[in-house]
Design an enzyme around this catalytic site. Structure first.
Site, short mmCIF file in Angstrom:
data_model
loop_
_atom_site.label_atom_id
_atom_site.label_comp_id
_atom_site.label_asym_id
_atom_site.label_seq_id
_atom_site.Cartn_x
_atom_site.Cartn_y
_atom_site.Cartn_z
N LYS A 84 51.48 -56.56 171.45
CA LYS A 84 51.45 -57.12 170.10
C LYS A 84 51.20 -55.97 169.12
CE LYS A 84 49.52 -60.70 167.15
NZ LYS A 84 49.33 -59.78 166.00
N CYS A 116 24.66 -74.42 142.03
CA CYS A 116 25.77 -73.47 142.13
C CYS A 116 25.37 -72.12 141.53
CB CYS A 116 26.99 -74.03 141.40
SG CYS A 116 28.37 -72.86 141.27
#
EC number: 6.5.1.2
Length: 670
Positions: free
Chosen positions: A112, A407
């Site tokens: 690969k 957040c």
């Protein structure tokens, strides 16, 4: 000898010498003789430029620099491969496929290669163009750059090749060439490439092909793509097709091998992994393909990969380093992801200073704290992650990792939906982190398709506080846009015009552009066709959403949550106020869905009808619009310059109509 005859003879002779040197690694003439031949050819071409052949080796030095790369749509999608990481996973792969083939499959195995996948097209045996893989459907036109790679033939060897041939393979930078490139950069005080793959990709995507020509790139073919006519006789195994490619002049890895069963595949994998460092190119595993073309056909494909092939990846490389801190990033869908800040460490060919910790569950599973010594792995040699801690090296002042309740970008509440591992910001389009990604998504090709509204433009618009929501895009003026870097008045005027054009869209593209979690193109189309109007969709509850094709309880929950947020509704309303519109979807009785249950395909250029409009109108009549022709296709609409899809439809006996017939059908159905 006439000049044209000598030019032809020299071109053929030098190309043969190039093949011997760059493909077969067997020089056939001394350097001095080669130089004499090439200099003579240059002299003749200089005196007779009109006689220069497209296959001339002198054409490999690069040409004029480009402003940008054009896009090329692949004749057939360039799919990716699924991965396995252990012998047990490969055995499971083998069991899955052996249950579906008429007899036990055998395999063709090859390294690969760690480079850049490309498609190369030949017409009548002569090099025509090349493209990157891109997103699998569309890639960049790198024809001039690929032309400079000396191991790629400009003219196929022999004469037994199809009129149209697409070859797929990997462009790589050999280790020696990589070391030489970095030595030159080091001597000049320039930035070094971190690995051969990055060097190959960067070299191949140079706008100036002369730079590419100087980089000593290599190429290995690994598959046939499109062959026309489709009736052309090809070998019935993948291995023999590779040997045919080699006969036509393409480099094919010397490590390609046929393996008869699982044990021989595993032995091949072990052998290649053992010899990995001695190879002249970087690899990150081996590719295993069912050898029989007939068996490949029996197995078919999943969405983006063949069922008959897999990449058996090498174990990821690991290193030990220090966890210095944790930051929390917010993505487009509000996912709050912990990212480890690491003492920089060299892993798998790159310097790693950050690694994903995924979510709170993963942090708990690892038992990791700030200050710990951790083991970092590049999973699949790509994504760095922390896989373990070195417990006996934990310092006394190690600190717990605290997941935020709000957040880190907009201070909205962070929630974790039951059954999900990911915590999410509830700020929606109010959150700047989500806002950037949301507006990029809204302007993207599959959504409102605003030409010229790239990622960097969106980021600047938000950073300069010119835009806070998608609706603000439609208030932009050319003078405001000129405040952005590299934006003159002409470019700004063009962008404003493109924004105006994008106001007229389709209901499904509008819904997709809102970026609602797990609402992709197909689901957006189903929602649009079911509810017909925005008001009806906004008023729907979870029970109503579940009645829509392909909408389950989770997607229904995401839809209800999105339309329950006041700031999301405000953005939607502002978009409509800004003039975003689409053709009305009329109520159609079930019996009026004249194409219900049928599969249609569009190909070629439609001159009177926008392709997306054609797709939407066919879907409104109940048709499924697919991207490829098969025996299950009911009708193909062939526009101008229709290619291989038309040929395949004709071979399969699929009904074919032109654009005029489509317009008539749509008119009759209205």
């Amino acid at each position: 000898m006439h000049a044209i005859e000598e030019i032809k003879q020299l071109t053929e002779t030098i190309n043969e010498h190039n093949h011997s040197y760059y493909v077969e690694d067997s020089p056939s003439v001394p350097d001095a003789e080669y130089d004499r031949l090439i200099n003579r050819l240059k002299q003749l071409e200089g005196e007779n430029p009109h006689l220069c052949l497209p296959t001339s080796p002198t054409q490999r030095v690069g040409g004029m620099a480009l402003a940008k790369f054009d896009q090329i749509t692949h004749l057939k999608p360039m799919l990716s491969l699924d991965n396995v990481f252990s012998e047990e996973e490969f055995e499971a792969f083998y069991k899955r496929i052996s249950d579906k083939t008429s007899e036990a499959p055998t395999f063709c195995c090859e390294p690969k290669l760690d480079g850049l996948a490309v498609s190369i097209l030949y017409r009548d045996g002569v090099y025509e163009r090349a493209a990157t893989r891109g997103d699998g459907t569309t890639g960049e036109d790198i024809s001039e750059n690929v032309r400079t790679i000396l191991s790629i033939p400009l003219k196929l060897r022999g004469d037994n090749f199809p009129p149209l041939l697409e070859v797929r393979g990997e462009v790589i930078m050999p280790k020696k060439a990589f070391d030489a490139l970095n030595d030159r950069a080091r001597a000049k005080g320039e930035k070094l490439f971190v690995n051969p793959r990055n060097a190959a990709a960067g070299s191949l995507r140079q706008l100036d092909s002369k730079i590419t020509a100087s980089r000593a790139l290599g190429f290995y073919a690994y598959a046939l793509g499109v062959v026309e006519p489709e009736t052309w006789a090809l070998a019935d195994t993948h291995y023999d097709q590779l040997m045919q490619l080699r006969a036509w002049g393409f480099p094919v890895s010397a490590e390609v091998k046929q393996c008869g069963d699982v044990s021989s595949v595993v032995a091949y994998y072990t052998d290649i992994m053992t010899r990995r460092d001695s190879l002249d190119y970087e690899i990150d595993g081996v590719v295993i393909k069912v050898d029989s073309i007939e068996h490949q056909g029996q197995l078919g494909f999943v969405a983006k990969a063949p069922r008959w092939a897999t990449a058996f990846k090498f174990p990821a490389q690991e290193e030990v380093t220090l966890l210095e801190g944790v930051d929390f990033q917010v993505g487009r869908t509000g996912a709050v992801t912990p990212v480890a800040r690491l003492k920089p460490v060299f892993v798998g060919g790159v310097t790693v200073s950050n690694a994903t910790l995924h979510n709170a569950d993963e942090i708990a599973r690892l038992g990791v704290k700030v200050g710990d010594t951790v083991i970092v792995r590049r999973a699949g040699d790509v994504i760095p992650q922390i896989v373990a801690i070195v417990a006996d090296k934990r310092p006394d002042d190690a600190r717990e990792i605290e997941f935020p309740d709000t957040c880190p970008v907009c201070n909205s509440m962070v929630e974790r939906v039951e059954g999900e591992a990911v915590a999410r910001c509830t700020g929606g389009l109010f959150c700047e982190a989500q806002r950037k990604e949301a507006i990029k998504h809204f302007a993207s090709r599959k959504a409102l398709d605003i030409d010229g509204m790239g990622d960097k433009v969106v980021e600047q618009l938000i950073d300069k506080e010119l835009v806070e929501s998608p609706a603000d895009l439609f208030k932009l003026t050319a003078s405001a846009i000129t405040m952005l870097d590299r934006m003159g008045m002409k470019s700004a005027t063009n962008l404003v015009a493109a924004i105006e054009v994008a106001k007229t869209t389709t209901f499904s593209r509008f819904l997709y552009g809102l970026g609602i979690r797990e609402v992709g193109e197909a689901t957006a189309a189903n929602l649009a066709n079911y509810f017909k109007t925005l008001d009806k969709l906004k008023a729907a509850d979870a029970e109503s959403f579940i009645k829509v094709d392909d909408v389950g309880t989770i997607v229904a929950q995401h839809l209800t949550h999105f339309f329950a947020q006041p700031h999301n509704l405000e953005v939607v309303d502002k978009l409509i106020e800004a003039g975003v519109n689409w053709p009305e979807i009329e109520e159609v009785a079930e019996e009026s869905l004249s194409l219900k249950g049928q599969t249609w395909v569009l190909t070629g250029t439609l001159t009177q009808l926008n392709r997306n409009d054609a797709k939407a109108r066919l879907q409104a009549l109940g048709a499924k619009v697919a991207g490829s022709v098969s025996k299950n296709t009911d009708c193909l609409v062939a526009g101008e310059a229709a290619g291989s899809k038309l040929t395949k439809a004709q071979d399969l006996g699929v009904k074919v109509i032109d654009e005029e017939a489509l317009l008539q059908l749509l008119s009759d159905s209205e």
